[in-house]
Design a protein around this motif. Structure first.
Motif, PDB file in Angstrom:
ATOM      1  N   GLY A   1     -14.621  -8.668   0.657  1.00  0.00           N
ATOM      2  CA  GLY A   1     -14.419  -8.096   1.955  1.00  0.00           C
ATOM      3  C   GLY A   1     -13.635  -8.917   2.830  1.00  0.00           C
ATOM      4  N   GLY A   2     -14.034 -10.268   2.889  1.00  0.00           N
ATOM      5  CA  GLY A   2     -13.509 -11.122   3.893  1.00  0.00           C
ATOM      6  C   GLY A   2     -12.019 -11.322   3.172  1.00  0.00           C
ATOM      7  N   ALA A   3     -11.777 -11.531   2.115  1.00  0.00           N
ATOM      8  CA  ALA A   3     -10.519 -11.853   1.588  1.00  0.00           C
ATOM      9  C   ALA A   3      -9.377 -10.647   1.895  1.00  0.00           C
ATOM     10  CB  ALA A   3     -10.441 -12.291   0.080  1.00  0.00           C
ATOM     11  N   LEU A   4      -9.958  -9.442   1.728  1.00  0.00           N
ATOM     12  CA  LEU A   4      -9.140  -8.250   1.537  1.00  0.00           C
ATOM     13  C   LEU A   4      -8.958  -7.713   3.295  1.00  0.00           C
ATOM     14  CD1 LEU A   4      -9.964  -6.087  -1.228  1.00  0.00           C
ATOM     15  CD2 LEU A   4      -8.046  -7.491  -1.025  1.00  0.00           C
ATOM     16  N   GLY A   5     -10.135  -8.015   4.107  1.00  0.00           N
ATOM     17  CA  GLY A   5     -10.047  -7.698   5.313  1.00  0.00           C
ATOM     18  C   GLY A   5      -9.316  -8.666   6.426  1.00  0.00           C
ATOM     19  N   LEU A   6      -9.168 -10.082   6.207  1.00  0.00           N
ATOM     20  CA  LEU A   6      -8.219 -10.777   6.898  1.00  0.00           C
ATOM     21  C   LEU A   6      -7.256 -11.407   6.262  1.00  0.00           C
ATOM     22  CD1 LEU A   6     -11.271 -13.326   7.914  1.00  0.00           C
ATOM     23  CD2 LEU A   6     -10.174 -11.404   9.283  1.00  0.00           C
ATOM     24  N   GLY A   7      -7.013 -10.790   4.874  1.00  0.00           N
ATOM     25  CA  GLY A   7      -5.556 -11.224   4.060  1.00  0.00           C
ATOM     26  C   GLY A   7      -5.731 -12.656   3.929  1.00  0.00           C
ATOM     27  N   LEU A   8      -6.566 -13.276   3.414  1.00  0.00           N
ATOM     28  CA  LEU A   8      -6.899 -14.603   2.974  1.00  0.00           C
ATOM     29  C   LEU A   8      -6.231 -14.951   1.690  1.00  0.00           C
ATOM     30  CD1 LEU A   8     -10.733 -15.476   3.755  1.00  0.00           C
ATOM     31  CD2 LEU A   8      -8.731 -15.568   5.368  1.00  0.00           C
ATOM     32  N   GLY A   9      -5.501 -16.207   1.680  1.00  0.00           N
ATOM     33  CA  GLY A   9      -4.886 -16.655   0.675  1.00  0.00           C
ATOM     34  C   GLY A   9      -3.568 -15.658   0.012  1.00  0.00           C
ATOM     35  N   PRO A  10      -3.766 -15.390  -1.152  1.00  0.00           N
ATOM     36  CA  PRO A  10      -2.712 -14.507  -1.597  1.00  0.00           C
ATOM     37  C   PRO A  10      -2.993 -12.714  -1.487  1.00  0.00           C
ATOM     38  CG  PRO A  10      -3.993 -15.145  -3.747  1.00  0.00           C
ATOM     39  CD  PRO A  10      -4.440 -15.794  -2.061  1.00  0.00           C
ATOM     40  N   PHE A  11      -4.058 -12.492  -1.005  1.00  0.00           N
ATOM     41  CA  PHE A  11      -4.481 -11.351  -0.594  1.00  0.00           C
ATOM     42  C   PHE A  11      -3.703 -10.671   0.472  1.00  0.00           C
ATOM     43  CE2 PHE A  11      -7.983 -13.335  -2.943  1.00  0.00           C
ATOM     44  CZ  PHE A  11      -8.042 -12.385  -4.057  1.00  0.00           C
ATOM     45  N   PRO A  12      -3.313  -9.361   0.662  1.00  0.00           N
ATOM     46  CA  PRO A  12      -3.127  -8.542   1.663  1.00  0.00           C
ATOM     47  C   PRO A  12      -3.885  -8.574   2.624  1.00  0.00           C
ATOM     48  CG  PRO A  12      -3.380  -7.075  -0.095  1.00  0.00           C
ATOM     49  CD  PRO A  12      -3.456  -8.306  -0.610  1.00  0.00           C
ATOM     50  N   ARG A  13      -3.711  -7.979   4.076  1.00  0.00           N
ATOM     51  CA  ARG A  13      -4.356  -7.901   5.075  1.00  0.00           C
ATOM     52  C   ARG A  13      -4.622  -6.623   5.255  1.00  0.00           C
ATOM     53  NH1 ARG A  13      -5.827 -10.879   9.952  1.00  0.00           N
ATOM     54  NH2 ARG A  13      -6.564  -9.501  11.571  1.00  0.00           N
ATOM     55  N   PHE A  14      -5.873  -6.039   4.734  1.00  0.00           N
ATOM     56  CA  PHE A  14      -6.187  -4.647   5.019  1.00  0.00           C
ATOM     57  C   PHE A  14      -7.044  -4.260   6.088  1.00  0.00           C
ATOM     58  CE2 PHE A  14      -5.354  -4.629   0.318  1.00  0.00           C
ATOM     59  CZ  PHE A  14      -4.246  -3.839   0.048  1.00  0.00           C
ATOM     60  N   GLY A  15      -7.484  -5.087   6.878  1.00  0.00           N
ATOM     61  CA  GLY A  15      -8.164  -5.125   8.188  1.00  0.00           C
ATOM     62  C   GLY A  15      -9.534  -4.457   7.633  1.00  0.00           C
ATOM     63  N   ILE A  16     -10.340  -3.452   8.686  1.00  0.00           N
ATOM     64  CA  ILE A  16     -11.564  -3.080   8.484  1.00  0.00           C
ATOM     65  C   ILE A  16     -11.521  -2.155   7.015  1.00  0.00           C
ATOM     66  CG2 ILE A  16     -11.046  -0.651   9.120  1.00  0.00           C
ATOM     67  CD1 ILE A  16     -13.927  -3.123  10.313  1.00  0.00           C
TER      68      ILE A  16
END
Length: 438
Positions: free
Chosen positions: A176-191
């Motif tokens: 949830g943190g990686a995808l919510g905030l877009g950490l590292g290589p992950f896209p930022r999907f927000g909520i």
């Protein structure tokens, strides 16, 4: 230990794994609220609107029906009837899958109008709908996980369900943190990324528990042959569980009513209450850890005809839960910033949250007493009295809400009503349990 061991020591031994599982809920709540706060005020307000609905999923599946299933399985083991225990478990899983599908559908279809009725509008409403639409995909795995975990607990196994949920919480935070905030290589999907963490975590936990209960290591062996689903067992579970399900419905209805009232005081008040009420929902797992431990103890004693021991377990567990929550409530009444400062530095949000803790902390031990005795009543298969006491809590909140609407009283009065309602619930539950015939 289940049938003859010292009660307090046995409760402690069975509660420790649940307390470890509680760490999962604590980490998830703190982490999610922290990184949702980084997404902005609209996201924080949106998840405050959506959070009670999804907590309801956990309370219905893990607490209401879950406790009922644990009690039924433990009574079967107490009577040395393992075939009946397996029939209860597979029937409970079928119930859980059906409820999960129904609730997921309702969230997808009615989420937006429901949040609007609760006072959501503009960006806050948009964020609440975005979160709930994605998190709805986790509802079926949540029900499956909690039905399987409850069946395992009923057999006396607290360790595997606890560590499974702990690991699921860590996965939820990471994904949830990686995808919510877009950490590292992950896209930022927000909520929506935050919600996706629930989907991944609970799907994995359901699959793991199913594999464990099929293995030779499980005291309760499940073949997952749905031809063994018993209409009689479904009826027996729902006769108790249907009443028990009123408990989380009444609890969430009280929180939703309070949320709707607080929304009238502005976005900052709503966001502050959202920060505070997340801790109140964490009080449920604290009492849950002791309450779930007492369910198989009470159920096994009832199955063996030992009512005296069953009652002794109930009062010991209730006192333990009340004592722990009294410490939490007293600490937060004196130092509310210990929790609030983790999530926000906004003065208006901080003021609302700290005001809540300074008042509501006095009601926490009564809340813990009432909730733990409710679990004990599930073990005995007698839940009517505790449900009535929880209905009294909602009644006080509704009456208080009408008063506030008429006289436009200050924000602190909302929290005073909440506290009075918790005290009434705790005392009422104790009276009903004492007078009930087990």
């Amino acid at each position: 230990m289940m049938v003859e061991g010292p009660i307090l020591a046995t409760l402690a031994k069975l509660s420790v794994p649940n307390l470890i599982s509680l760490c999962s809920a604590t980490v998830v709540s703190i982490a999610e609220t922290t990184y949702v706060g980084r997404l902005g005020l609209a996201s924080l307000g949106g998840i405050a609107l959506a959070f009670p609905i999804f907590m309801l999923m956990q309370m219905l599946s893990a607490g209401a029906l879950g406790g009922t299933v644990s009690g039924a399985v433990s009574r079967a083991f107490g009577a040395h009837d393992k075939a009946r225990a397996e029939s209860v478990a597979i029937s409970a899983l079928a119930i859980g899958l059906a409820f999960g599908l129904a609730f997921a559908t309702l969230i997808l279809l009615l989420g937006s109008p429901m949040f609007r009725l609760m006072g959501g509008q503009g960006d806050i409403l948009h964020e609440a709908v975005a979160f709930s639409s994605m998190a709805a995909l986790a509802v079926i795995p949540i029900w499956a996980t909690n039905m399987l975990a409850s069946a395992a607990r009923g057999s006396g196994n607290m360790v595997v369900p606890a560590y499974t949920l702990l690991l699921a919480g860590l996965v939820q935070v990471g994904v949830g943190g990686a995808l919510g905030l877009g950490l590292g290589p992950f896209p930022r999907f927000g909520i929506m990324g935050v919600a996706l963490g629930q989907v991944v975590a609970f799907t994995g936990s359901a699959l793991f528990l199913a594999a464990y209960l099929r293995s030779a290591r499980s005291r309760l062996r499940m073949t997952f042959d749905f031809r063994k689903v018993s209409i009689a067992q479904i009826g027996a579970i729902m006769r108790i569980g249907g009443i028990a399900m009123l408990s989380p419905l009444l609890s969430v209805a009280a929180v939703l009513t309070l949320t709707t009232i607080v929304a009238r005081y502005g976005d900052a008040a709503l966001a502050g209450y959202g920060v505070a009420v997340r801790l109140e929902f964490l009080l449920i797992p604290i009492a849950f850890s002791v309450g779930v431990a007492c369910v198989p103890l009470v159920g096994t004693a009832i199955g063996r005809g030992d009512v005296t021991r069953a009652r002794a377990v109930a009062w010991t567990a209730g006192s333990l839960a009340a004592g722990v929550l009294a410490i939490v409530g007293g600490l937060l009444s004196l130092y509310p910033g210990l929790w609030v400062a983790i999530f926000t530095s906004d003065p208006a949000i901080t003021f609302a949250a700290e005001t809540y803790f300074r008042i509501a902390g006095f009601g926490f031990p009564f809340f813990g007493l009432g909730l733990c005795l409710y679990f004990a009543a599930q073990g005995a298969g007698r839940v009517g009295g505790p449900i009535f006491a929880q209905g009294l809590r909602l009644f006080l909140v509704l009456v208080g809400g009408a008063y506030l609407a008429i006289f436009e009283t200050p924000l602190w009065s909302v929290f005073a009503i909440s506290t009075a309602a918790m005290i009434t619930m705790g005392i009422g539950t104790a009276v009903f349990v004492k007078r009930a015939r087990w």
